[in-house]
Design an enzyme around this catalytic site. Structure first.
Site, short mmCIF file in Angstrom:
data_model
loop_
_atom_site.label_atom_id
_atom_site.label_comp_id
_atom_site.label_asym_id
_atom_site.label_seq_id
_atom_site.Cartn_x
_atom_site.Cartn_y
_atom_site.Cartn_z
N HIS A 68 48.67 43.37 42.13
CA HIS A 68 49.99 43.39 42.92
C HIS A 68 49.23 43.73 44.11
CE1 HIS A 68 48.00 47.29 41.55
NE2 HIS A 68 48.08 47.64 42.63
N ASP B 258 49.47 46.50 47.55
CA ASP B 258 49.12 48.23 47.29
C ASP B 258 51.31 48.11 48.79
OD1 ASP B 258 48.31 48.95 45.21
OD2 ASP B 258 46.91 49.67 47.05
N HIS C 191 45.04 42.87 43.45
CA HIS C 191 44.23 43.78 42.41
C HIS C 191 44.75 43.92 41.61
CE1 HIS C 191 46.14 46.97 45.09
NE2 HIS C 191 45.96 47.69 44.22
N ARG D 250 42.60 57.55 46.32
CA ARG D 250 43.41 56.33 47.14
C ARG D 250 43.93 57.13 48.26
NH1 ARG D 250 48.02 52.31 44.98
NH2 ARG D 250 48.84 53.16 46.69
C1 OGA Z 1 45.30 52.05 43.65
C2 OGA Z 1 45.52 50.38 42.02
C3 OGA Z 1 43.30 49.94 40.13
C4 OGA Z 1 42.06 50.35 39.48
O1 OGA Z 1 44.74 52.23 42.88
O2 OGA Z 1 46.29 50.60 43.83
O3 OGA Z 1 45.85 49.56 41.97
O4 OGA Z 1 41.47 49.42 39.13
N1 OGA Z 1 44.07 50.56 41.57
O5 OGA Z 1 42.52 51.58 39.18
MN MN Z 2 46.48 49.69 43.94
#
Ligand code: OGA
Ligand code: MN
Length: 285
Positions: free
Chosen positions: A106, A108, A261, A276
């Site tokens: 995805h 974000d 990601h 985050r």
């Molecule tokens: C996020 C996500 C991936 C991870 O925090 O947006 O997709 O590896 N994390 O934690």
């Molecule tokens: Mn993410």
């Protein structure tokens, strides 16, 4: 401190920023270099950053206003701009964070009218094994898309919705809360171009994902599903990927307009916690 250096990874994206302490005020000159490097490399890794949530928020705000995640249940106490990404449960067995964030590819907040410009993750606790994050270069995905697929895709729009995989995620993670009406109202489906133009570099990128994209607008259902499957598969070909193996106190800043990601996952009995922040971007065009 040594002068600021940007060292590109031997990968289709990503660079390490050397010689910058994010706990200290960022001079305008350094900011300009970081901003440029972010556009050039799409993922920036800052190693060994001993920063507080407030410092992460302040650094993130240099790039734009911050977005607050719809799952307010997983905000860091006292910092609504920080989403806790963690598989840890508190003493009552309640999750302290979003434990299954990113288990599908995805970008974000692509489900918002203003999707994210970029996100920052700061490592708090890391598992012994696993827990990597994968990134896919969506400029490369578009540039290398076979001509028939390009022709079939150019000019199309796609629907994105936060709820696309929510029920499926609740099945694997029963702790995932039902959304209130207010939360549902914040995540109504939106439509974005399948191929977007990066507002700062002018480069084109594929902008559809397995997690949030449900259908191509105006395309018969079967055809839409088949075409999306091909676009997803092409996007994440190994030659488009960088795999980030987290080190203690890493701060990673990526461009959601250029990349998708994925969380690679870690064993359930190992603790993982990251903070985050999410920077708001433009309406895709
Ligand atoms: C996020 C996500 C991936 C991870 O925090 O947006 O997709 O590896 N994390 O934690
Ligand atoms: Mn993410």
């Amino acid at each position: 401190m040594s002068p600021l250096q940007i060292q590109a990874f031997d990968a289709p994206l990503g660079a390490e920023v050397i010689g910058l302490d994010l706990a200290r005020p960022l001079a305008d000159q350094a900011f300009v270099r970081i901003h440029r490097a972010h556009l050039d490399h799409h993922v920036l890794v800052f190693r060994d950053q001993r920063i507080t949530p407030a410092q992460q928020i302040a650094f993130s705000r240099r790039f734009g206003p911050l977005q607050i995640h719809v799952l307010h249940q997983f905000q860091l106490a006292g910092f609504e701009e920080v989403l806790v990404v963690s598989n840890i449960k508190d003493e009552h067995g309640r999750p302290i964070g979003l434990g299954d964030a990113g288990v599908y590819w995805h970008s974000d907040l692509s489900y918002k009218a203003h999707p994210s410009l970029g996100s920052m993750l700061h490592a708090q606790e890391l598992p012994e094994t696993g827990g990597d994050t994968l990134f896919a270069n969506m400029h490369m995905a578009w540039d290398t898309l076979p001509a028939p697929l390009r022709a079939a895709t150019a000019g199309l729009k796609a629907e994105h919705t936060y709820l696309a995989k929510y029920a499926e995620l609740q099945k694997r993670s029963p702790w995932r809360p039902d959304l209130s009406d207010e939360q549902k109202a914040q995540v109504r489906p939106v439509v974005h171009p399948v191929v977007r133009t990066h507002p700062e570099t002018g480069r084109k990128a594929l902008f559809v994902s397995e997690h949030f994209t449900t259908r191509l607008v105006g395309v018969p259902e079967d055809e839409s599903a088949a075409l999306l499957r091909e676009l997803f598969a092409h996007s994440v070909r190994p030659e488009h990927l960088y795999r980030h193996a987290w080190q203690p106190h890493d701060m990673v800043f990526w461009d959601n307009r250029s990349l998708m990601h994925l969380a690679a996952g870690c064993p359930d009995d190992q603790r993982r916690k990251l903070y985050r922040t999410t920077i708001e971007g433009d309406v895709p065009y």
